[in-house]
Design an enzyme around this catalytic site. Structure first.
Site, mmCIF file in Angstrom:
data_model
loop_
_atom_site.group_PDB
_atom_site.id
_atom_site.type_symbol
_atom_site.label_atom_id
_atom_site.label_comp_id
_atom_site.label_asym_id
_atom_site.label_seq_id
_atom_site.Cartn_x
_atom_site.Cartn_y
_atom_site.Cartn_z
ATOM 1 C CG ASP A 1 -1.816 1.294 1.360
ATOM 2 O OD1 ASP A 1 -1.421 2.283 0.810
ATOM 3 O OD2 ASP A 1 -3.075 0.960 1.391
ATOM 4 C CG HIS A 2 1.453 4.479 -3.162
ATOM 5 N ND1 HIS A 2 0.104 4.081 -3.629
ATOM 6 C CD2 HIS A 2 1.365 5.831 -3.231
ATOM 7 C CE1 HIS A 2 -0.488 5.221 -4.023
ATOM 8 N NE2 HIS A 2 0.318 6.156 -3.730
ATOM 9 C CD GLU B 1 -6.255 10.913 -6.518
ATOM 10 O OE1 GLU B 1 -4.989 10.735 -6.812
ATOM 11 O OE2 GLU B 1 -7.062 10.149 -6.520
ATOM 12 C CG HIS C 1 -4.249 4.200 -0.686
ATOM 13 N ND1 HIS C 1 -3.466 3.596 -0.584
ATOM 14 C CD2 HIS C 1 -4.533 4.533 -2.022
ATOM 15 C CE1 HIS C 1 -2.879 3.349 -1.892
ATOM 16 N NE2 HIS C 1 -3.616 3.905 -2.781
ATOM 17 C CE LYS D 1 1.084 9.004 -0.595
ATOM 18 N NZ LYS D 1 1.630 9.751 -1.975
HETATM 19 C C1 BG6 Z 1 -3.420 5.012 -6.510
HETATM 20 C C2 BG6 Z 1 -4.708 5.134 -7.170
HETATM 21 O O1 BG6 Z 1 -3.368 3.843 -5.561
HETATM 22 O O2 BG6 Z 1 -3.211 5.957 -5.596
HETATM 23 C C3 BG6 Z 1 -4.942 6.212 -8.049
HETATM 24 O O3 BG6 Z 1 -4.945 3.778 -7.864
HETATM 25 C C4 BG6 Z 1 -4.531 7.439 -7.265
HETATM 26 O O4 BG6 Z 1 -6.127 6.373 -8.529
HETATM 27 C C5 BG6 Z 1 -3.220 7.284 -6.302
HETATM 28 O O5 BG6 Z 1 -4.520 8.215 -8.135
HETATM 29 C C6 BG6 Z 1 -2.935 8.170 -5.555
HETATM 30 O O6 BG6 Z 1 -1.832 8.360 -5.070
HETATM 31 P P1 BG6 Z 1 -0.751 9.299 -4.477
HETATM 32 O O7 BG6 Z 1 0.394 8.969 -4.159
HETATM 33 O O8 BG6 Z 1 -0.617 10.341 -5.499
HETATM 34 O O9 BG6 Z 1 -1.757 10.172 -3.498
#
Ligand code: BG6
Length: 527
Positions: free
Chosen positions: A202-203, A241, A265, A207
């Protein structure tokens, strides 16, 4: 560490260094889906940057696997171009050295013969480069390929049964489409890899500012005593976003905001904010507490889905002064799509700490700007000594953890306006991450490093991903967006009795989201 003083808070000299400064042992990074966007945009720039910081072992190789017929050279050139575009490469000699450690292997992910060839390639590269047998397999393919790839890795002796070093697998999101599919995928992966060798990405956990949520709570003694129902009125978590689909219409139609952002997220942010303090910052302790928290979220029944969840879809509007089309006009989207591009919901946590404190979360595409933050809104002062002075009502104190952009922390409180009368005005004490000087490492950098070090603290554990799906699956069911056998829950499927609200691109979301809070006499903060 030299840092400058910014605003009212100073970054002190005390610095506690975590385990992240270790360099991993030699390993081969094998990425499936290597010709895709993620590899060029995120993974290779992250490896490059780790190398720049001296955190990539000298003995290292990257093997890209994909369906497309490509040779080593063409693959290398594509990556180099990606580095220019996404990493602003400023040290070409570094890439010149790295490029000789990069290889390409074509495979359709279904043929055992090709996986046997991959095994031989790995042995040859490892021998030539003196790497030894540590392997990190990264699945950056469409999710349908995850289980077949893992199975074939196992079948040719590259899975958990490999004895020449470690064999780890990193799995990108989405991890399943609901509780049942996530469970199935877990079972499939477990038949080849043990849990401590599976790294579910989960990226957001990579962060810096997300990791700082726990540091902020647990490294300071002044906030944690306030972190409960006695002092906190409610919490708002927003991931806004301004971007739309970015050419991902087909994926997004099947996914929608709940699967794309909320199940992973947003619930991760919520867990970090609300979990009990772990005894130590290690993979077991942290994830045990997150899982306990997820289990304490009050399950959604049909009534709660109706009353506490809002879904919306954007129509044409203007974002940052530019006209943008509505969701249904985007390519890959069906004209009567029921896919949500916005979700707001109220979650309740049934435990001692949070009983009665609502957590309002929201996320959406095509909102006015990009802003992710967590706002802890405190209860008003229990008694106003200033009530006879004409000072007016006292506002609530607010603590805002700004995750991105403009990373920082703000604390809002009332102060006396200078003058003969008592007038109280809200003021902000603000800390900005800029105080640390240099730019922050990208999320993928930290995550790749941790996977190579075998540290799974910032990855989602099996029971955690299932607990998150257990919370969200009833919402999908209520919306009629779970998969029925033989079909995918595409955009046109949906429970039309539960309204899909619309909002203009460039606005802060549907009216129904404001009404959700208004029913509790609250309002959304402007991020
Ligand atoms: C991804 C989603 O996991 O996270 C995207 O698939 C989204 O739709 C993105 O735009 C948002 O990541 P960040 O790091 O730009 O907040």
């Amino acid at each position: 560490m030299a840092v400058t003083m910014e605003h009212a808070l100073e970054v002190g000299a005390a610095e506690v260094v975590g385990t992240g400064d270790r360099r991993p042992a030699p390993f081969t990074f094998v990425v499936f889906g290597a010709s895709g966007d993620l590899t060029r945009r995120k993974l290779v720039p992250a490896l490059y940057s780790l190398d720049k910081r001296g955190l990539l072992p000298e003995k290292f190789a990257l093997v890209g696997v994909a369906r497309r017929p490509l040779g080593d050279e063409a693959f290398r050139s594509g990556l180099q171009e990606g580095l220019r575009q996404f990493a602003g490469t400023d040290q070409d000699w570094r890439w010149e050295r790295l490029r000789n450690q990069v290889f390409y292997f074509q495979s359709n992910y279904t043929d055992p013969g090709s996986f046997r060839e991959l095994a031989s390639l790995l042995e040859r590269v490892e021998r030539e480069k003196g790497i030894g047998g540590n392997r990190l397999f990264y699945l950056a393919t469409p999710p349908e390929a995850y289980a077949p790839i893992a199975e074939l890795l196992g079948a040719v002796g590259l899975g958990g049964n490999w004895t020449g070093g470690y064999s780890r697998i990193v799995v990108e999101k989405p991890f399943g489409r609901d509780l049942e599919t996530a469970r199935r995928l877990n079972t499939q992966l477990h038949s080849v890899f043990p849990e401590d060798q599976i790294f579910r990405i989960d990226h957001y956990l990579g962060k810096e500012t997300v990791q700082n949520i726990l540091v902020f709570r647990l490294a300071n003694s002044i906030f944690e005593p306030l972190w409960n129902r006695q002092y906190v009125d409610h919490v708002q978590i927003s991931i806004a976003e301004s971007i739309g689909l970015e050419g991902r219409g087909l994926y997004y139609e099947e996914s929608g905001a709940l699967r794309d952002m909320v199940q992973n997220h947003l619930l991760q942010l919520l867990s970090l904010v609300a979990m009990e303090p772990p005894a130590s910052f290690d993979a077991h302790a942290v994830r045990d507490e997150k899982v306990k928290l997820l289990h304490a979220i009050r399950p959604f029944d049909a009534k709660a889905v109706r009353e506490s969840v809002v879904r919306g879809q954007y129509v044409a509007g203007r974002v940052a002064g530019k006209a943008v089309p509505g969701y249904r006009e985007e390519s890959g989207v069906v004209p009567d799509s029921q896919t949500e591009t916005y979700v707001a919901m109220k979650l309740l946590i049934d435990n001692w700490r949070w009983a009665g404190v609502p957590f309002y979360v929201r996320t959406g595409k095509r909102l006015p700007r990009r802003a992710t933050d967590v706002a802890v809104v405190f209860r008003p002062a229990p008694h106003s000594a200033f009530r006879h002075t004409g000072a007016g009502a006292l506002d609530a104190n607010e603590l805002v953890l700004r995750i991105q952009p403009d990373e920082g922390i703000g604390l809002r409180f009332g102060a006396k306006v200078p003058g003969p009368a008592i007038r109280i005005q809200d003021v902000d004490m603000d800390f900005s991450y800029g105080a640390f000087g240099s730019g922050q490492p990208e999320a993928y950098e930290r995550l790749l490093l941790d996977a190579a070090l075998g540290d799974s603290t910032l990855f989602t554990r099996r029971d955690e991903v299932e607990a998150a799906w257990a919370v969200m699956t009833p919402v999908l069911e209520g919306w009629g967006r779970v998969d029925t056998p033989g079909t995918m829950a595409g955009g046109a499927v949906g429970n039309r009795e539960l309204p899909l609200s619309t909002y203009a691109a460039g606005s802060w979301g549907p009216m129904a989201a404001d009404e959700l809070l208004a029913r509790d006499s609250r309002t959304w903060r402007k991020p």
